[in-house]
Scaffold this active site. Structure first.
Site, PDB file in Angstrom:
ATOM      1  CB  SER A 188      -0.828   0.130   1.403  1.00 47.03           C
ATOM      2  OG  SER A 188      -1.819  -0.932   1.293  1.00 47.03           O
ATOM      3  CB  ALA A 221      -1.936  -1.910  11.307  1.00 42.72           C
ATOM      4  N   PRO A 222      -0.004  -2.241   8.494  1.00 41.03           N
ATOM      5  CG  PRO A 222       1.116  -3.632   7.105  1.00 41.03           C
ATOM      6  CD  PRO A 222      -0.258  -3.156   7.059  1.00 41.03           C
ATOM      7  N   GLY A 223       1.845  -0.349   8.121  1.00 43.13           N
ATOM      8  CA  GLY A 223       2.498   0.979   8.172  1.00 43.13           C
ATOM      9  C   GLY A 223       3.159   1.491   6.940  1.00 43.13           C
ATOM     10  N   GLY A 224       2.566   0.851   5.695  1.00 43.35           N
ATOM     11  CA  GLY A 224       3.086   1.502   4.412  1.00 43.35           C
ATOM     12  C   GLY A 224       2.981   2.925   4.208  1.00 43.35           C
ATOM     13  CG  ASP A 240      -5.060  -0.465  12.183  1.00 44.24           C
ATOM     14  OD1 ASP A 240      -5.342  -1.347  12.723  1.00 44.24           O
ATOM     15  OD2 ASP A 240      -4.757  -0.275  11.008  1.00 44.24           O
ATOM     16  CG  ASP A 260     -13.356   3.223  15.859  1.00 44.04           C
ATOM     17  OD1 ASP A 260     -13.015   3.642  14.580  1.00 44.04           O
ATOM     18  OD2 ASP A 260     -14.469   2.754  16.088  1.00 44.04           O
ATOM     19  CG  ASP A 276      -5.145   2.744   2.904  1.00 44.96           C
ATOM     20  OD1 ASP A 276      -6.077   2.546   1.994  1.00 44.96           O
ATOM     21  OD2 ASP A 276      -4.247   1.614   2.858  1.00 44.96           O
ATOM     22  CE  LYS A 305     -10.111   1.520   0.870  1.00 50.69           C
ATOM     23  NZ  LYS A 305      -8.513   1.155   0.668  1.00 50.69           N
TER      24      LYS A 305
HETATM   25  C1  SAM Z   1      -5.997  -1.440   3.696  1.00 48.83           C
HETATM   26  S1  SAM Z   1      -5.385  -1.296   5.411  1.00 48.83           S
HETATM   27  C2  SAM Z   1      -4.064  -0.165   5.649  1.00 48.83           C
HETATM   28  C3  SAM Z   1      -2.958  -0.212   5.184  1.00 48.83           C
HETATM   29  C4  SAM Z   1      -1.878   0.725   5.516  1.00 48.83           C
HETATM   30  N1  SAM Z   1      -2.251   2.122   4.787  1.00 48.83           N
HETATM   31  C5  SAM Z   1      -0.571   0.402   4.928  1.00 48.83           C
HETATM   32  O1  SAM Z   1      -0.016   1.268   4.005  1.00 48.83           O
HETATM   33  O2  SAM Z   1       0.089  -0.490   5.281  1.00 48.83           O
HETATM   34  C6  SAM Z   1      -6.724  -1.080   6.389  1.00 48.83           C
HETATM   35  C7  SAM Z   1      -6.465  -0.782   7.861  1.00 48.83           C
HETATM   36  O3  SAM Z   1      -7.416  -0.098   8.379  1.00 48.83           O
HETATM   37  C8  SAM Z   1      -7.818  -0.680   9.949  1.00 48.83           C
HETATM   38  N2  SAM Z   1      -9.241  -0.224  10.085  1.00 48.83           N
HETATM   39  C9  SAM Z   1     -10.042  -0.606   9.621  1.00 48.83           C
HETATM   40  N3  SAM Z   1     -11.359  -0.143  10.238  1.00 48.83           N
HETATM   41  C10 SAM Z   1     -10.780   0.802  11.467  1.00 48.83           C
HETATM   42  C11 SAM Z   1     -11.115   1.783  12.306  1.00 48.83           C
HETATM   43  N4  SAM Z   1     -12.118   1.856  12.593  1.00 48.83           N
HETATM   44  N5  SAM Z   1     -10.188   2.162  12.995  1.00 48.83           N
HETATM   45  C12 SAM Z   1      -8.739   2.043  12.881  1.00 48.83           C
HETATM   46  N6  SAM Z   1      -8.339   1.035  11.910  1.00 48.83           N
HETATM   47  C13 SAM Z   1      -9.207   0.639  11.320  1.00 48.83           C
HETATM   48  C14 SAM Z   1      -7.612  -2.112   9.552  1.00 48.83           C
HETATM   49  O4  SAM Z   1      -7.261  -2.698  10.861  1.00 48.83           O
HETATM   50  C15 SAM Z   1      -6.404  -2.120   8.657  1.00 48.83           C
HETATM   51  O5  SAM Z   1      -5.115  -2.513   9.118  1.00 48.83           O
END
Ligand code: SAM
Length: 355
Positions: A188, A221-224, A240, A260, A276, A305
Site C-alpha cells: 500500500s 497497520a502495518p505501516g506502508g 489502528d 478506533d 486508508d 473505496k
Molecule cells: C488497507 S489497510 C491499511 C494499510 C496501510 N495504509 C498500509 O500502508 O500498510 C486498512 C487498515 O485499516 C484498519 N481499520 C479498519 N477500520 C478501522 C477503524 N475503525 N479504526 C482503525 N483502524 C481501522 C485495519 O485494521 C487495517 O489495518
C-alpha cells in the site's frame, strides 16, 4: 470532425480497465452542453469524437491533472484502421508527413489490459521504427513543444495524438512505474507515494511536507503509508488496532494508538491526516469533513473505496458532501481526486484548507 485549429478529431483517454463508463461520465459532466460524439472506445480507454463546438473546452479536457478516472488525456488527430501487419510504418508516416508537425519524442502505447499487455514487445520494437521514421522525415526535434503518441487499441489500428507535456501525464500509458521499497511494511505504500507524486506538484510537496511536521495515519497497520511520511521525516501517530511493523516503530518518529479511527481525536491540530481505512466512502467523507471543520488538520490524503454500482455518482456525492459540510462550517477546501494506478476499486483524494 476537426476543431477550430483544424487539428483535433478525438478526445482519447486511457483509464483502468472496467472504468470506461466513469471516464466517459466525467467527460460528459465537464463538457455539459457540448454535443459530444459517441463513446468509441474499448477496454482501458475511451474515445470521443470532438465536434467543432468542443474546441473551447479542449484545454480543460486535456489537462490530465483535472481528471479523476483518466490516466492520460490526449487530443488525437487521426485514427488509422486496417493496418497491414507487414508494414504499419508507411501509412503512419504518410499521415505524419502530411501534417508536418515536429515532435520532441514518440511514445508507442497500448491499453493496460491483457490484450494490450500482449502488445508490449510490438510497442517497444515499433517505437524504435517510428523514431527512425521521424528522424528520416526530419520530424524529430528535441526542442519541439509536443510529443507524439501512437496508441494501438489492437495491433491493426492506431490513434495518433500530439501532447503538450505540461497538460499530459509524463509517463507512457499514464502509469508511473514505482519500485517497491524493500524496507516498506506493505505494498500500500506505493499508493501514498503515487498520490504525493501526482496530486501535488514539486513545489507543493516542498512547502506542505516539511521535516518535523506532524501527521495522523488512520487505519495505519502495518505501516506502508506511515513509512512514506517517516521517510520524509514527519512525526506520525499511527491509529489502528492491528500491529505496526517493528522496524518502522524503531524510527522513533511513530506513536502507535490502538484506537478506533472514527473516534480518535488529536490532542493538538496536525499538519496532515491520512486515511486508508476500508469503510463505506460516505463514512470516510463525513470523517474527513469533521477533521477539517473542527480544524484538526490542514492537509489530508484519503481513499474512497467505491461501491460496485454507480461509482461515478458516489464519487461526486462524497466530494460534494465534503465541500458542502465545510462551506456550512465557514471553511473552504480544495479537493483533488484521482484513480491512481495503484488503486483498484477506489480513488484517492487530496484535500487542503484554503481558508
Ligand atoms: C488497507 S489497510 C491499511 C494499510 C496501510 N495504509 C498500509 O500502508 O500498510 C486498512 C487498515 O485499516 C484498519 N481499520 C479498519 N477500520 C478501522 C477503524 N475503525 N479504526 C482503525 N483502524 C481501522 C485495519 O485494521 C487495517 O489495518
Amino acid at each position: 470532425m476537426t476543431d477550430a485549429r483544424g487539428t483535433a478529431t478525438f478526445l482519447l483517454r486511457y483509464c483502468r480497465a472496467g472504468f470506461e463508463a466513469e471516464c466517459a461520465l466525467e467527460i460528459a459532466a465537464w463538457a455539459a452542453g457540448v454535443p459530444m460524439g459517441e463513446v468509441l472506445g474499448g477496454s482501458g480507454f475511451v474515445v470521443l469524437g470532438l465536434p467543432r463546438a468542443a474546441a473551447d473546452s479542449i484545454d480543460a479536457l486535456t489537462d490530465w491533472r483535472r481528471a479523476i478516472f483518466a490516466r492520460q488525456s490526449l487530443i488525437a488527430f487521426a485514427h488509422l484502421a486496417a493496418l497491414a501487419r507487414a508494414d504499419r510504418l508507411t501509412p503512419i508516416m504518410a499521415a505524419l508527413n502530411e501534417r508536418g508537425e515536429r515532435y520532441s519524442d514518440a511514445w508507442v502505447e497500448a491499453p493496460e489490459t491483457d490484450e494490450g499487455k500482449a502488445l508490449a514487445p510490438f510497442c517497444k520494437s515499433f517505437g524504435n521504427a517510428l523514431i527512425g521514421g521521424l528522424k528520416t522525415a526530419r520530424l524529430l526535434d528535441p526542442n519541439a513543444p509536443r510529443r507524439l503518441h501512437a496508441f494501438f487499441p489492437q495491433s491493426d489500428n492506431v490513434y495518433l495524438a500530439a501532447a503538450d507535456p505540461r497538460m499530459s501525464a509524463p509517463w507512457p500509458q499514464g502509469i508511473p512505474r514505482l519500485k517497491f521499497p524493500r524496507e516498506a511494511p506493505s505494498r500500500s505504500t506505493l499508493k501514498l507515494e503515487e498520490a504525493l507524486m501526482t496530486l501535488l506538484d514539486g513545489s507543493e510537496r516542498e512547502r506542505w511536507l516539511k521535516p518535523g511536521m506532524n501527521a495522523v495515519d488512520l487505519g495505519a497497520a502495518p505501516g506502508g503509508w506511515t513509512w512514506q511520511l517517516v521517510r520524509r521525516s514527519l512525526r506520525v501517530t499511527a491509529v489502528d488496532n492491528g500491529p505496526m511493523d517493528a522496524a518502522l516503530m524503531q524510527s522513533g518518529l511513530v506513536a502507535h494508538a490502538r484506537e478506533d479511527g472514527f473516534r480518535f481525536r488529536p490532542k493538538k491540530p496536525v499538519d496532515w491526516m491520512v486515511c486508508d481505512m476500508v469503510e463505506q466512502p460516505r463514512r470516510i467523507a463525513e470523517l474527513v469533513a469533521r477533521w477539517f471543520a473542527d480544524g484538526w488538520c490542514r492537509h489530508s490524503i484519503f481513499n474512497l473505496k467505491l461501491p460496485m454500482k454507480k461509482r461515478y455518482a458516489e464519487t461526486m456525492l462524497c466530494l460534494d458532501l465534503i465541500r458542502g459540510k465545510l462551506a456550512g462550517a465557514g471553511r473552504e477546501v480544495e479537493l483533488r481526486a484521482r484513480q491512481l494506478y495503484h488503486d483498484r476499486e477506489e480513488i484517492t483524494v487530496f484535500c487542503r484548507l484554503r481558508k
